[in-house]
Design a protein around this motif. Structure first.
Motif, mmCIF file in Angstrom:
data_model
loop_
_atom_site.group_PDB
_atom_site.id
_atom_site.type_symbol
_atom_site.label_atom_id
_atom_site.label_comp_id
_atom_site.label_asym_id
_atom_site.label_seq_id
_atom_site.Cartn_x
_atom_site.Cartn_y
_atom_site.Cartn_z
ATOM 1 N N ILE A 1 0.869 -1.183 0.000
ATOM 2 C CA ILE A 1 0.000 0.000 0.000
ATOM 3 C C ILE A 1 0.905 1.233 0.000
ATOM 4 C CG2 ILE A 1 -1.773 1.251 1.282
ATOM 5 C CD1 ILE A 1 -2.531 -1.460 2.587
ATOM 6 N N GLY A 2 0.843 2.002 -1.078
ATOM 7 C CA GLY A 2 1.753 3.148 -1.227
ATOM 8 C C GLY A 2 2.943 2.714 -2.064
ATOM 9 N N CYS A 3 3.022 3.220 -3.291
ATOM 10 C CA CYS A 3 4.054 2.750 -4.233
ATOM 11 C C CYS A 3 4.979 3.904 -4.609
ATOM 12 C CB CYS A 3 3.404 2.146 -5.469
ATOM 13 S SG CYS A 3 2.184 0.881 -5.080
ATOM 14 N N GLY A 4 5.518 4.589 -3.630
ATOM 15 C CA GLY A 4 6.377 5.737 -3.881
ATOM 16 C C GLY A 4 7.847 5.396 -3.755
ATOM 17 N N ASP A 5 8.598 6.365 -3.266
ATOM 18 C CA ASP A 5 10.062 6.266 -3.240
ATOM 19 C C ASP A 5 10.561 5.014 -2.519
ATOM 20 O OD1 ASP A 5 12.708 8.102 -3.561
ATOM 21 O OD2 ASP A 5 12.768 6.988 -1.672
ATOM 22 N N VAL A 6 10.096 4.809 -1.294
ATOM 23 C CA VAL A 6 10.687 3.712 -0.509
ATOM 24 C C VAL A 6 10.272 2.349 -1.059
ATOM 25 C CG1 VAL A 6 8.987 3.332 1.359
ATOM 26 C CG2 VAL A 6 11.438 3.242 1.854
ATOM 27 N N ALA A 7 9.072 2.283 -1.659
ATOM 28 C CA ALA A 7 8.624 1.020 -2.257
ATOM 29 C C ALA A 7 9.526 0.661 -3.441
ATOM 30 C CB ALA A 7 7.171 1.144 -2.708
ATOM 31 N N LEU A 8 9.800 1.669 -4.279
ATOM 32 C CA LEU A 8 10.616 1.427 -5.478
ATOM 33 C C LEU A 8 12.082 1.207 -5.123
ATOM 34 C CD1 LEU A 8 9.063 4.227 -7.681
ATOM 35 C CD2 LEU A 8 8.986 1.776 -8.204
ATOM 36 N N ARG A 9 12.575 2.055 -4.208
ATOM 37 C CA ARG A 9 14.016 2.085 -3.920
ATOM 38 C C ARG A 9 14.455 0.901 -3.063
ATOM 39 N NH1 ARG A 9 17.179 6.585 -3.827
ATOM 40 N NH2 ARG A 9 15.376 7.957 -3.851
ATOM 41 N N THR A 10 13.641 0.537 -2.060
ATOM 42 C CA THR A 10 14.143 -0.360 -1.019
ATOM 43 C C THR A 10 13.289 -1.614 -0.808
ATOM 44 O OG1 THR A 10 14.701 1.728 0.058
ATOM 45 C CG2 THR A 10 15.246 -0.257 1.233
ATOM 46 N N TYR A 11 11.987 -1.422 -0.575
ATOM 47 C CA TYR A 11 11.144 -2.590 -0.273
ATOM 48 C C TYR A 11 11.065 -3.535 -1.467
ATOM 49 C CZ TYR A 11 9.549 -0.945 4.282
ATOM 50 O OH TYR A 11 9.499 -0.553 5.600
ATOM 51 N N GLY A 12 10.861 -2.971 -2.683
ATOM 52 C CA GLY A 12 10.742 -3.831 -3.870
ATOM 53 C C GLY A 12 11.959 -4.741 -4.014
ATOM 54 N N PRO A 13 13.174 -4.160 -4.124
ATOM 55 C CA PRO A 13 14.364 -5.026 -4.233
ATOM 56 C C PRO A 13 14.533 -5.949 -3.018
ATOM 57 C CG PRO A 13 14.907 -2.764 -4.838
ATOM 58 C CD PRO A 13 13.490 -2.740 -4.329
ATOM 59 N N GLY A 14 14.027 -5.540 -1.869
ATOM 60 C CA GLY A 14 14.152 -6.366 -0.654
ATOM 61 C C GLY A 14 13.276 -7.608 -0.698
ATOM 62 N N LEU A 15 12.338 -7.673 -1.665
ATOM 63 C CA LEU A 15 11.501 -8.874 -1.767
ATOM 64 C C LEU A 15 12.216 -9.994 -2.522
ATOM 65 C CD1 LEU A 15 7.963 -7.363 -2.467
ATOM 66 C CD2 LEU A 15 8.931 -8.155 -0.298
ATOM 67 N N ALA A 16 13.254 -9.640 -3.313
ATOM 68 C CA ALA A 16 13.934 -10.678 -4.113
ATOM 69 C C ALA A 16 14.511 -11.793 -3.232
ATOM 70 C CB ALA A 16 15.004 -10.046 -5.001
ATOM 71 N N PRO A 17 15.212 -11.467 -2.135
ATOM 72 C CA PRO A 17 15.745 -12.566 -1.306
ATOM 73 C C PRO A 17 14.658 -13.384 -0.598
ATOM 74 C CG PRO A 17 16.773 -10.455 -0.722
ATOM 75 C CD PRO A 17 15.639 -10.149 -1.649
ATOM 76 N N LEU A 18 13.409 -12.890 -0.628
ATOM 77 C CA LEU A 18 12.319 -13.622 0.037
ATOM 78 C C LEU A 18 11.565 -14.533 -0.933
ATOM 79 C CD1 LEU A 18 10.867 -10.742 2.276
ATOM 80 C CD2 LEU A 18 12.359 -12.616 2.963
ATOM 81 N N ALA A 19 12.030 -14.586 -2.192
ATOM 82 C CA ALA A 19 11.311 -15.370 -3.212
ATOM 83 C C ALA A 19 11.090 -16.803 -2.729
ATOM 84 C CB ALA A 19 12.105 -15.365 -4.522
ATOM 85 N N GLY A 20 9.856 -17.276 -2.895
ATOM 86 C CA GLY A 20 9.491 -18.627 -2.439
ATOM 87 C C GLY A 20 8.876 -18.605 -1.047
ATOM 88 N N ARG A 21 9.243 -17.594 -0.259
ATOM 89 C CA ARG A 21 8.674 -17.478 1.102
ATOM 90 C C ARG A 21 7.546 -16.448 1.124
ATOM 91 N NH1 ARG A 21 13.498 -15.752 4.705
ATOM 92 N NH2 ARG A 21 11.922 -15.873 6.326
ATOM 93 N N ALA A 22 7.674 -15.410 0.306
ATOM 94 C CA ALA A 22 6.655 -14.352 0.259
ATOM 95 C C ALA A 22 6.807 -13.608 -1.059
ATOM 96 C CB ALA A 22 6.842 -13.381 1.427
ATOM 97 N N ALA A 23 5.709 -13.045 -1.529
ATOM 98 C CA ALA A 23 5.759 -12.258 -2.771
ATOM 99 C C ALA A 23 4.635 -11.241 -2.754
ATOM 100 C CB ALA A 23 5.605 -13.180 -3.987
ATOM 101 N N ALA A 24 4.889 -10.102 -3.409
ATOM 102 C CA ALA A 24 3.826 -9.111 -3.581
ATOM 103 C C ALA A 24 2.825 -9.673 -4.571
ATOM 104 C CB ALA A 24 4.405 -7.799 -4.085
ATOM 105 N N VAL A 25 1.569 -9.800 -4.141
ATOM 106 C CA VAL A 25 0.531 -10.304 -5.054
ATOM 107 C C VAL A 25 -0.384 -9.173 -5.504
ATOM 108 C CG1 VAL A 25 0.570 -12.682 -4.218
ATOM 109 C CG2 VAL A 25 -0.928 -11.023 -3.100
#
Ligand SMILES: NC(=O)c1ccc[n+]([C@@H]2O[C@H](COP(=O)([O-])OP(=O)(O)OC[C@H]3O[C@@H](n4cnc5c(N)ncnc54)[C@H](O)[C@@H]3O)[C@@H](O)[C@H]2O)c1
Length: 372
Positions: free
Chosen positions: A11-35
């Motif tokens: 919820i909220g797709c601005g600076d921190v989502a693009l810069r930090t949270y988005g790339p931070g989901l890559a190491p979680l692949a298989g355990r969690a994903a943005a749906v």
């Protein structure tokens, strides 16, 4: 749960989502994903969805409204990355819809709202965690264990600062910096909060607070290239000097400022009767960076000098902020007890509200006296 793992809604797709949270989901692949992702500006939501796909992650659905995202049964938990003034209402709507919540800081603007969200999460049996993620990083988990094991003897003093000109002068910033200089944010809720979480996370809660602060540079030219010409009227104090009484003759001081051009001071130092830890601002957001350590040696030929010590292991994430969703997922998996608790975030909020009251009243304020 699908083969993607825990379904997350952003919820909220601005600076921190693009810069930090988005790339931070890559190491979680298989355990969690943005749906699913939602932003009132759909172009931002589309951009985040595209950037996640470009990272090799599943492309999430773009929800047309917040209600639509919260009605999506694939969304088990949300990351609330909206601007600060919307955190509380968004957290409450998400909990009411039965979603676990990880909220960016602050949890709420008042203690009553923060407590209401905590009560709601307890009633519904849902997780409610809150940034900043400092204490969930590999480095700070290790530091806490070392300090608790007596590395510094008895820790008696912490000093820290987060001092800059704020996001108006951050040329790479992708959001609107104006909100940060207004009464619902200011430097303590935006930056000082990192240091306050670290100090209270390592040394325990504060009892009393006194503070000075004021607006020292009332108008700001925004230096972000595509916002050329924007000028911000500063209404929240842009210098805040906060003193904490941690009880038992233990103290802390924190400078939190959006009116400091540059500083070479460390982000955080912890002093005990047997030594000092110093953490530079340059390495502040690195999850595994070493710390500088000074251990006292009272022997006649005692060797005293700065050394470096580093936490064991290496994180799969590259930024302190990414420790938030990583820890959130581990809590939802039942693999870790919560560290980034809403209760801790509420204590830090009560320190910041006590500092505001101290500035007004000109005296020290008991943290337990702050009830607004
Ligand atoms: N940018 C950073 O590096 C950074 C770092 C740490 C924490 N944060 C925190 O993250 C949060 C977001 O900051 P940001 O820098 O990404 O801001 P931003 O302004 O770039 O992004 C916020 C996004 O939320 C959207 N939005 C506005 N109202 C909303 C609502 N009611 N519901 C849902 N979305 C809404 C906006 O359209 C925007 O796209 C803030 O709480 C901030 O303190 C940001």
């Amino acid at each position: 749960m699908s083969e993607r793992g825990i379904g997350l809604g952003i919820i909220g797709c601005g600076d921190v989502a693009l810069r930090t949270y988005g790339p931070g989901l890559a190491p979680l692949a298989g355990r969690a994903a943005a749906v699913a992702v939602y932003d009132p500006d759909p172009t931002r939501a589309e951009r985040l969805a595209a950037e996640l796909e470009a990272l090799g992650l599943p492309r999430p659905a773009v929800a047309p409204t917040l209600d639509a995202l919260l009605a999506d049964s694939d969304v088990a938990a949300v990351l609330n990355l909206s601007p600060a003034p919307f955190h509380h209402e968004t957290n409450v709507a998400s909990l009411q819809a039965g979603k676990h919540v990880f909220s960016e800081k602050p949890l709420a603007g008042t203690l009553a709202d923060a407590q209401a969200a905590i009560d709601l999460a307890h009633e519904r049996g849902l997780a409610l965690l809150c940034a900043p993620a400092v204490m969930a990083t590999n480095r700070f988990r290790w530091l806490k264990a070392q300090i608790d094991a007596g590395w510094l003897g008895r820790p008696t003093l912490a000093t820290g600062q987060m001092a800059s000109m704020g996001p108006a002068a951050w040329r790479e910033y992708k959001g609107d910096p104006a909100v940060f200089y207004g009464p619902s944010v200011g430097p303590a809720l935006d930056l000082g909060v990192y240091i306050l979480h670290a100090i209270t996370g390592l040394l325990g809660p504060a009892r009393r607070v006194e503070a000075f602060g004021g607006v020292s540079i009332p108008r700001r030219n925004v230096l972000i290239p595509d916002r050329e010409g924007q000028v911000i009227d500063v209404t929240a104090p842009d210098h805040l000097l906060i003193h904490l009484d941690l009880g038992d003759n233990r103290f802390a001081q924190v400078l939190s400022s959006f009116a400091t051009p540059r500083s070479k001071a460390p982000a955080l130092e912890i002093h005990g009767d047997a030594g000092t830890i110093s953490i530079s601002l340059e390495s502040w957001y690195e999850p595994d960076a070493p710390v500088d350590l000074w251990q006292r040696d009272e022997r006649p030929d005692g060797m005293e000098r700065w050394t470096q010590a580093a936490p064991p292991g290496s994180s799969r994430i590259s930024h302190q902020i990414q420790a938030g969703p990583e820890h959130f997922v581990a809590v939802l998996e039942g693999a870790e007890p919560p560290i980034l608790t809403a209760e801790h975030a509420t204590h830090v909020l009560s320190i910041i509200l006590a500092a505001a009251r101290s500035m007004e009243e000109g005296c020290a304020v008991d943290v337990s006296r702050v009830v607004e």
